[in-house]
Each structure stands twice: as structure tokens, then as C-alpha cells.
Design an enzyme around this catalytic site. Structure first.
Site, PDB file in Angstrom:
ATOM      1  CB  SER A 194      -1.171  -0.267   1.403  1.00  0.00           C
ATOM      2  OG  SER A 194      -2.030   0.985   1.070  1.00  0.00           O
ATOM      3  CD  GLU A 318      -5.050  -3.869  -4.086  1.00  0.00           C
ATOM      4  OE1 GLU A 318      -5.465  -3.551  -2.869  1.00  0.00           O
ATOM      5  OE2 GLU A 318      -4.225  -4.386  -4.460  1.00  0.00           O
ATOM      6  CG  HIS A 411      -5.697  -2.538   0.404  1.00  0.00           C
ATOM      7  ND1 HIS A 411      -4.769  -2.107  -0.708  1.00  0.00           N
ATOM      8  CD2 HIS A 411      -5.296  -1.715   1.294  1.00  0.00           C
ATOM      9  CE1 HIS A 411      -3.839  -1.565  -0.263  1.00  0.00           C
ATOM     10  NE2 HIS A 411      -4.106  -1.104   0.946  1.00  0.00           N
TER      11      HIS A 411
END
Length: 515
Positions: A194, A318, A411
């Protein structure tokens, strides 16, 4: 063993502790505390100490909202501006040869996060791969990623890109000291997820970081994150207003504000920017022409990015994790339409057509996922593959529970297998309704590939390199498999898309990704 727990670094001796098959050192300072006059300044060297420093417990996390420093339910790590420390995990058994080094950079949107999180311990990677693992803290929020250098005065200098500079300082510490822990300073792999993935791609285009690492892994990286000095200056003025300062008192306002006051004003600025420009945030590296000199897309395309082997990829779904944060990603039709205001209407129509069902929820979320994570990763993979070995992946594995609650392969879910946490509480929770055997299989596949890459600069032979011909992509599922140009229609549809993040990557009208 006791004597091997005390290690002499270039700054002083540190004592760690033995934990089963590994030795661990926590919160070793790699830079001086950035407090007082060092607030808003590049990291300074550590003052050497005498005697043996205890490194058996975690110290402070970077300043952030208190909920962001949660280590477990009911447990919060102290937060402080005095946070520039790193952690080392090494095998307990000695080795005749230096071990590969893996350096992890945590995510959290440059707002929250800590290297003390148990998910990031690195113990299972060290045990499985016979490597040395390093994790770091760096300045977050306004103290690390809001560029206030336009407010500098002769009496009050202010530096840019402080969080990124902290990461470089940590990597310099690794070069100076990791051999004392059994690691090989000539074989360092950086990896992050990330915002940590963005840190990886940002470090690849940071000149002062060249030579400090030799491979890179960017997981779910918003690789396009960066903004220009004009934006930084505009946001700095707005930020001072939110703090209650004036142009004449700006430097004093940011110096005298408490971390809590700085954070409160930052969240107000964050919400304003996210609403005005969907998918754009004030907490990103700044193109300052010096330390971070050019747009990442341009650097990768013209070959000035660090030409080291790269693994890069994203997760299949995600954006489903961000459904409860409406301003985080452009996943709603009104925000998607605003996102396309800066681009050619024909591109907008082509992209929308590639996501059947729009403006339905699933299609809108897929657009938000792709524009933030997948599309920039494809762009970076395509460009970098012209200069260095590049390997692309997509993470698809989703146990039944995650699918049932609407998350899927969302995610950060790949962090569980990468760190070998499938048999811990978080891993067992996600596989409570089935999928434990699949989790083990995906864990072995990801760890074996990450470790092989860290050891020799390429993953296992079953994972072919990425190129603009067949676009081979490893799909991590149970079982893993290789796809060629997955979602080709979507990839082609994004050609020519222009956003606030894409400046410098292509000339107007030039396709960003080759069809």
C-alpha cells in the site's frame, strides 16, 4: 547465545533477545529524534551512546491518530515525534556466509501504521528463508508527508519529503550495520504494501537511495502517488489557515502546534482534498527537483529509475476494503465522474465501457481499484521491464468467509501469506469457514517466491518475467497459475487517461500503456 544477543553497531552496542529459532532487536535508533529544531528537518545522525542499549522492547510509533497505533484489541503503542527506529530479526544459528536482507516498509496511507504490528514481525520469513529481516518506522502525516518547505524562512529552514528521507536514512543504517547481524549489505531487498508499496517505487526514483538496495517488491502500490510544488505550496497555505496561523506567522504556527493539533488540521485538509480531487491526497512525495526530482512515471519510462529487479502487483478486489471510507478511493459514480473531468471524454467512455454494469456497485468499485492500484502497477511494470527484470502478480485467493462478507481478495489480504500468518489468530479467522489448506498452499507459493527473489533477484522458475509481448502475470490462488495479459480490455481502455498523478509520464495524447 547470550553473547550473540549483544551486537556492536556503528552508533553503539544493542542487546536483543532470543525467541525460539530467531534473535530479535527492537527499536534501534537510525536517526536522531526529529524534535524541537529538528522538526521539519531531514533526519540527522544518531548521537553515539556508551554501554549497551536495551533493544528488547518496542518504543514509540510515529505520531498518528491513536487508533492507528493499535497493536491488538485494547493495546495501543505510545506515539511520539521521537520515533525513528528500526527492528532486526535474524536466525539464532550462525552462518558461514552473509544472509540476504529483506527490509519491510509498512503501509497505512502515510497516516497510520507501525513496524511493531505483530503481522509485520517477519519471524516466519526468517525461519523459512534463512534471511535477516528489518522493519522501520518513519514520520507519518504532516510531520512526514505534508511538504511545508514553502513556509521556510532564513531563520527557520524546512525540508521536503521527510518520510522518504527517513526511509533512506534507515537504508543507510542497514548498509553500515547489517553485517554485524549476519546480513549481506550487498544483497538487500526492499518490500512494502500500500503506502509502503508507494515508498518502494518512490525509493526507486530517489537518487540518494540508489545503491542502498538491490531488489524491490511493491505490493498494492499506488505507484502514481506524487504531487508538484505548486500543489504543495497551495496545501501548505491552507494547512496554516486550518491551524489558525497567518502567512506572517506560518513558521511559528507549525513549530508551536502540538502533534495532536497538527494531526487534526491534517485530517481536515485530507478530507477537503479527497473530496475536491477524487483519488488525490496531500500526503504524498513531492516533486521537489532535488531529493525527489521527477515524476515516477517519467523516471520509470525514461530509465532513470533504479534498474534493479522488481516484483509488482495488486489484489483482485482492492477497493472492497474501503467501502466504509467513502472518500478514500473513487469507487462511487459521482466521484468517478469527477475523476474523469481532467481527461479526454473519449477515454472516459472507453474506460466505462470496459466495466460492464457501471454505474453499479461492483463495476464502480472495480474502477476505483484499478485506477488506484492495478493500472499504475501495470504502467510501472511495462516501463521497468525495458530496463530490468520485472515480474508481475495478482492476488486472487479469497477464503469463503471473505467472499461471504463481500471482501474477497481485498486490500492487504496478501500480507497474511507473505508473512506466514495463516496459523495465527488473523489467519484462522479468515479461514474459519474453510480455505485453510488453500491458505497454506498460497503461503508457501508467495513466501518461496519472495525469498527466492530476495536471494538471487528472480522468483521461482514457474514465474516468467513480464514484458510487453505476452504480459505474463502470476495469479496467486490455490493453486497458483500464470495468466497472459489478464484484463487486456481494461488495460487498453485506460490508455491516454490523464489524472493529477500522471504528469510527466506521457505527453498529451500519448498512450500511457501500450495496447
Amino acid at each position: 547465545m547470550a553473547s550473540r544477543l549483544v551486537v556492536q553497531t556503528s552508533e553503539g552496542s544493542v542487546r536483543g533477545r532470543a525467541e525460539g529459532a530467531v534473535r530479535r532487536w527492537r527499536s534501534i535508533p537510525f536517526a536522531a529524534p526529529p524534535v524541537g529544531k529538528r522538526r521539519w528537518r531531514a533526519p540527522a545522525p544518531v548521537t553515539p551512546w556508551n554501554g549497551v542499549r536495551d533493544a528488547t522492547e518496542f518504543a514509540n510509533a510515529s505520531c498518528q491518530p491513536r487508533w492507528g497505533a493499535g497493536l491488538s484489541p485494547g493495546t495501543l503503542q505510545p506515539v511520539s515525534e521521537d520515533c525513528l527506529t528500526l527492528n532486526v530479526v535474524a536466525p539464532a544459528e550462525p552462518s558461514d556466509t552473509p544472509r540476504p536482507v529483506l527490509v519491510f516498509i509498512h503501509g497505512g496511507g502515510y497516516i497510520v501504521g507501525t513496524s511493531a504490528l505483530s503481522l509485520y514481525s517477519g519471524v516466519h520469513l526468517v525461519e523459512r528463508g534463512d534471511v535477516v529481516f528489518v522493519s522501520m518506522n518513519y514520520r507519518l502525516g504532516p510531520l512526514g508527508y505534508l511538504d511545508l518547505s514553502s513556509l521556510a524562512t532564513p531563520e527557520r529552514p524546512i525540508d521536503s519529503n521527510l518520510g522518504l528521507r527517513d526511509q533512506v536514512a534507515a537504508l543507510e543504517w542497514v548498509q553500515r550495520n547489517i553485517a554485524a547481524f549476519g546480513g549481506d549489505p550487498d544483497n538487500v531487498t526492499i518490500f512494502g504494501e500500500s503506502a509502503g508499496g508507494n515508498a518502494v517505487t518512490s525509493l526507486m526514483v530517489t537518487p540518494s537511495a540508489h545503491g542502498l538496495f538491490h531488489r524491490a517488491i511493491a505490493q498494492s502500490a499506488p505507484a502514481h502517488w506524487a504531487h508538484d510544488p505548486e500543489e504543495s505550496e497551495r496545501w501548505a497555505r491552507t494547512y496554516v489557515d486550518l491551524l489558525g496561523g497567518t502567512p506572517d506567522s506560518a513558521a511559528r504556527a507549525i513549530d508551536t502546534a502540538t502533534p495532536k493539533e497538527l494531526g487534526k488540521a491534517m485530517l481536515a485538509l485530507y478530507r477537503t482534498v479527497a473530496k475536491d480531487v477524487p483519488g488525490h491526497f496531500p500526503l504524498e512525495p513531492t516533486i521537489d527537483g532535488d531529493f525527489f526530482p521527477e515524476w515516477p512515471a517519467a523516471a520509470f519510462r525514461n530509465g532513470t529509475a533504479n534498474r534493479v529487479p522488481l516484483i509488482i502487483g495488486a489484489n483482485r478486489r482492492e477497493s472492497s476494503l474501503f467501502a466504509w471510507m467513502p472518500d478514500a478511493l473513487p469507487t462511487k459514480p459521482n466521484r468517478i465522474e469527477a475523476m474523469f473531468e481532467a481527461t479526454d471524454p473519449k477515454v472516459r467512455d472507453r474506460v466505462i465501457a470496459a466495466y460492464p454494469g457501471y454505474p453499479g456497485k461492483a463495476a464502480a468499485r472495480a474502477i476505483g481499484s484499478d485506477v488506484t492500484f492495478w493500472h499504475p502497477s501495470v504502467e510501472i511494470a511495462e516501463a521497468h521491464s525495458e530496463y530490468a527484470p520485472t515480474f508481475m502478480y495478482r492476488y486472487d485467493f479469497a477464503p469463503r468467509l471473505l467472499g461471504g462478507i463481500g471482501l474477497g481478495a481485498t486490500h492487504a489480504m496478501e500480507m497474511i501469506p507473505v508473512f506466514g500468518m495463516g496459523e495465527t489468530g488473523i489467519g484462522r479467522t479468515t479461514t474459519a469457514l474453510g480455505g485453510r489448506r488453500g491458505m497454506r498452499r498460497v503461503t508457501h507459493a508467495m513466501q518461496d517466491n519472495w525469498l527466492a527473489f530476495g536471494r538471487r533477484g528472480r522468483p521461482l522458475a514457474s514465474w516468467p518475467g513480464y514484458n510487453t509481448g505476452d504480459r505474463a502475470t502470476m495469479i496467486f490462488d490455490a493453486p497458483p497459475w500464470v495468466a497472459f495479459d489478464p484484463h487486456a480490455e481494461r488495460r487498453k481502455a485506460w490508455a491516454g487517461y490523464e489524472s493529477h498523478h500522471r504528469r510527466g509520464g506521457t505527453a498529451p495524447g500519448e498512450p500511457a500503456i501500450r495496447a
